[in-house]
Structure formats: structure tokens, C-alpha cells
Design an enzyme around this catalytic site. Structure first.
Site, PDB file in Angstrom:
ATOM      1  CG  ASN A   1      -1.845   1.135   1.305  1.00 44.74           C
ATOM      2  OD1 ASN A   1      -1.431   2.265   1.059  1.00 44.74           O
ATOM      3  ND2 ASN A   1      -3.093   0.886   1.638  1.00 44.74           N
TER       4      ASN A   1
ATOM      5  CG  HIS B   1       0.793   6.293   4.685  1.00 41.65           C
ATOM      6  ND1 HIS B   1      -0.132   7.288   4.965  1.00 41.65           N
ATOM      7  CD2 HIS B   1       0.257   5.136   5.149  1.00 41.65           C
ATOM      8  CE1 HIS B   1      -1.158   6.743   5.599  1.00 41.65           C
ATOM      9  NE2 HIS B   1      -0.957   5.453   5.722  1.00 41.65           N
TER      10      HIS B   1
ATOM     11  CG  HIS C   1      -8.252   3.906   1.080  1.00 38.29           C
ATOM     12  ND1 HIS C   1      -8.399   3.780   2.439  1.00 38.29           N
ATOM     13  CD2 HIS C   1      -9.478   4.213   0.606  1.00 38.29           C
ATOM     14  CE1 HIS C   1      -9.662   4.008   2.777  1.00 38.29           C
ATOM     15  NE2 HIS C   1     -10.338   4.292   1.677  1.00 38.29           N
TER      16      HIS C   1
ATOM     17  NE  ARG D   1      -9.309   8.222   4.527  1.00 35.28           N
ATOM     18  CZ  ARG D   1      -9.592   7.330   5.481  1.00 35.28           C
ATOM     19  NH1 ARG D   1      -8.883   6.223   5.588  1.00 35.28           N
ATOM     20  NH2 ARG D   1     -10.551   7.547   6.344  1.00 35.28           N
TER      21      ARG D   1
ATOM     22  NE  ARG E   1      -7.506  11.103   5.730  1.00 30.14           N
ATOM     23  CZ  ARG E   1      -7.924  10.473   6.833  1.00 30.14           C
ATOM     24  NH1 ARG E   1      -7.106   9.671   7.482  1.00 30.14           N
ATOM     25  NH2 ARG E   1      -9.135  10.645   7.288  1.00 30.14           N
TER      26      ARG E   1
ATOM     27  CD  GLU F   1      -6.867  -0.426   1.045  1.00 25.58           C
ATOM     28  OE1 GLU F   1      -6.058  -1.302   1.368  1.00 25.58           O
ATOM     29  OE2 GLU F   1      -7.021   0.638   1.680  1.00 25.58           O
TER      30      GLU F   1
ATOM     31  CB  THR G   1      -9.405   1.592   7.338  1.00 25.62           C
ATOM     32  OG1 THR G   1      -9.090   2.283   6.135  1.00 25.62           O
ATOM     33  CG2 THR G   1     -10.726   0.878   7.177  1.00 25.62           C
TER      34      THR G   1
ATOM     35  CD  GLU H   1      -6.930  -6.365   3.120  1.00 24.32           C
ATOM     36  OE1 GLU H   1      -6.927  -6.327   1.879  1.00 24.32           O
ATOM     37  OE2 GLU H   1      -6.368  -5.516   3.833  1.00 24.32           O
TER      38      GLU H   1
ATOM     39  CG  HIS I   1      -5.472  -1.665   9.139  1.00 26.75           C
ATOM     40  ND1 HIS I   1      -5.120  -0.948  10.243  1.00 26.75           N
ATOM     41  CD2 HIS I   1      -5.930  -0.781   8.240  1.00 26.75           C
ATOM     42  CE1 HIS I   1      -5.378   0.324  10.010  1.00 26.75           C
ATOM     43  NE2 HIS I   1      -5.865   0.455   8.799  1.00 26.75           N
TER      44      HIS I   1
END
Ligand code: PXP
Length: 241
Positions: A8, A11, A44, A46, A50, A71, A102, A152, A191
Site C-alpha cells: 500500500n 503514505h 486507497h 479516500r 487526504r 480500496e 481505516t 480481507e 492493517h
């Protein structure tokens, strides 16, 4: 059974968005992650944008050499974007604007109709749908009716717990994995996984894919994203030896 790693890269975008710069380049990060041998790229989009932006999703889809796992929340807006982009995989997640990340699995009982509608719409575009859910058998029982081939399991509670509480949560993940696998549902997990807590999750033989982000981008600050990916892949490989 082999275990795949979805990295992922949200970030990487978080760092860029913090200053509104053009760097760090997400596509460069993706290429390094792919070169290191990751099996999928996970992002993801969102509702509050963000980190990942709409243009990122299209650029990543265009250049991604692995499976792309998008996602998304089960909203009309996000489902429409996913149907336009057509990633190979989509993971439906719950989303609250104010949350840091999440914070748990989907409410597949209370939000059954909304999640089913999103799943069916995505499936019509040949997108493989996974549902991000708690390791809870009552929730897994609803998955066949929703029609998603993959779940998941949320490992965030396990990752944040310590001692006996962590052991209990781990046992819940094993039980949920075995139950879902016996129903013919593919089980992924993710996660809060990091370089210390991933190995025993990776050793659960029925799990097919782990999606990991934050800890790997943090590790990349010191060793680079290619090395951070290689190190995590090595943890997965060791766990399956
Ligand atoms: N899986 C899902 C469904 C997620 O929402 C996230 C966070 O975006 C992850 C995995 C990765 O979590 P982390 O960044 O804590 O590794």
C-alpha cells in the site's frame, strides 16, 4: 500455498500532500516496489482525498505492472470511479472522514444492501471484489450472499494488542481464516502489520495475500522502498518455509 504481498503506497502520497509538492513521485515508488518483487500495488482513494488523488489512480492504473488493488468506500462516487478505472481488484472498506486510518471492518450486517450493491456493480466490470471485515464468523456468513469471492481480515486489533489480548485476537484470525477458506472464500489480511508482527500472520497457511503500507513506508525512510519491500517479502517467504 504461496503468499502474496500487496504494498500500500498511500503514505508516499501523504508525504507529497503534506507540502503540496510534486515529489515523492508515486510512479517511481511503484516501480521500485514492483522491481523488489511485490505482487500487487494497493491504494486507497479516500473521500477526503487526504493522500491518493483521482489523477494518481489513473496514472497508477496506466503504469502498474502487477495487480492493482483499489480500496474504496461503498459509495456511488467511489464505485463509479472504480468502474471507470477497472483495477484488477477492489477492496471495499468502511470510511469515516475523521478517522486517522481505516478503524475496523465493514458492517456487513447493518450495511448489507449498500455493500451488496457496490459488490455487484464492481463484479459486472470483472473487478475481483474483496470485503474488508473483522475476523468474526457471523460476518463471514454474510459474504456469500453479498457475492464477494475474497475477504480481507482486519488485523489492526491484533496489531495494536499485546500479551494475552493479542494471542486471543490471533486465535480469532486463525478461526475466521479456516472458516472462510472452508466456504471457498479467498482470505487476505492486513492493517497494522509491521516487521515484527507479520510473521505469525503470514504463517497461517490459508491466507493468500497480505496488504501492508504504513510500516513499509516508515522503513523506507531508512533503507529505501525497494529494500523495505524486499525485507517484507523475505518475512513472508520465511513464514511459508
Ligand atoms: N488493508 C486495508 C483494507 C486498509 O485500509 C489498509 C490501510 O489503508 C491496509 C490494509 C494497510 O494498512 P497499514 O497501512 O496499517 O499497513
Amino acid at each position: 500455498m504461496s503468499l502474496e504481498l500487496g504494498v500500500n503506497i498511500d503514505h508516499i502520497a501523504t508525504i507529497r500532500q503534506a507540502r503540496g509538492t510534486v515529489y515523492p513521485d508515486l510512479l517511481e515508488a511503484m516501480k521500485l516496489v514492483e522491481d523488489a518483487g511485490a505482487h500487487a500495488i494497493t491504494i486507497h482513494l479516500r473521500e477526503d482525498r487526504r493522500h491518493i488523488q483521482d489523477a494518481d489512480v489513473y496514472a497508477i492504473k496506466k503504469h502498474c505492472q502487477r495487480r492493482l488493488n483499489l480500496e474504496l468506500a461503498a459509495t456511488d462516487e467511489m464505485v463509479a470511479i472504480a468502474c471507470d478505472v477497472k483495477p484488477s481488484d477492489a477492496c471495499v472498506v468502511p470510511e469515516k472522514r475523521e478517522e486517522l486510518t481505516t478503524e475496523g471492518g465493514l458492517d456487513v450486517i447493518g450495511q448489507f444492501d449498500r455493500i451488496k450493491k457496490a459488490t455487484q456493480t464492481l463484479k459486472k466490470e470483472d473487478i475481483r471484489v474483496s470485503l474488508f471485515i473483522e475476523p468474526n464468523i457471523e460476518h463471514i456468513k454474510r459474504v456469500p450472499d453479498i457475492g464477494a469471492p475474497v475477504i480481507e481480515l482486519h488485523t489492526g486489533t491484533y496489531a495494536n494488542a499485546t500479551g494475552n489480548a493479542q494471542k486471543r485476537e490471533f486465535d480469532r484470525i486463525v478461526e475466521a481464516t479456516e472458516y472462510a477458506d472452508a466456504q471457498g472464500i479467498q482470505v487476505n489480511a492486513g492493517h497494522g502489520l509491521d516487521y515484527n508482527n507479520t510473521q505469525i500472520i503470514a504463517a497461517i497457511p490459508q491466507i493468500k495475500e497480505l496488504n501492508i503500507g504504513h510500516s513499509m513506508v516508515a522503513r523506507a525512510v531508512f533503507v529505501g522502498i525497494k529494500q523495505a519491500t524486499a525485507e517484507m517479502l523475505s518475512i513472508l517467504e520465511q513464514a511459508r518455509k
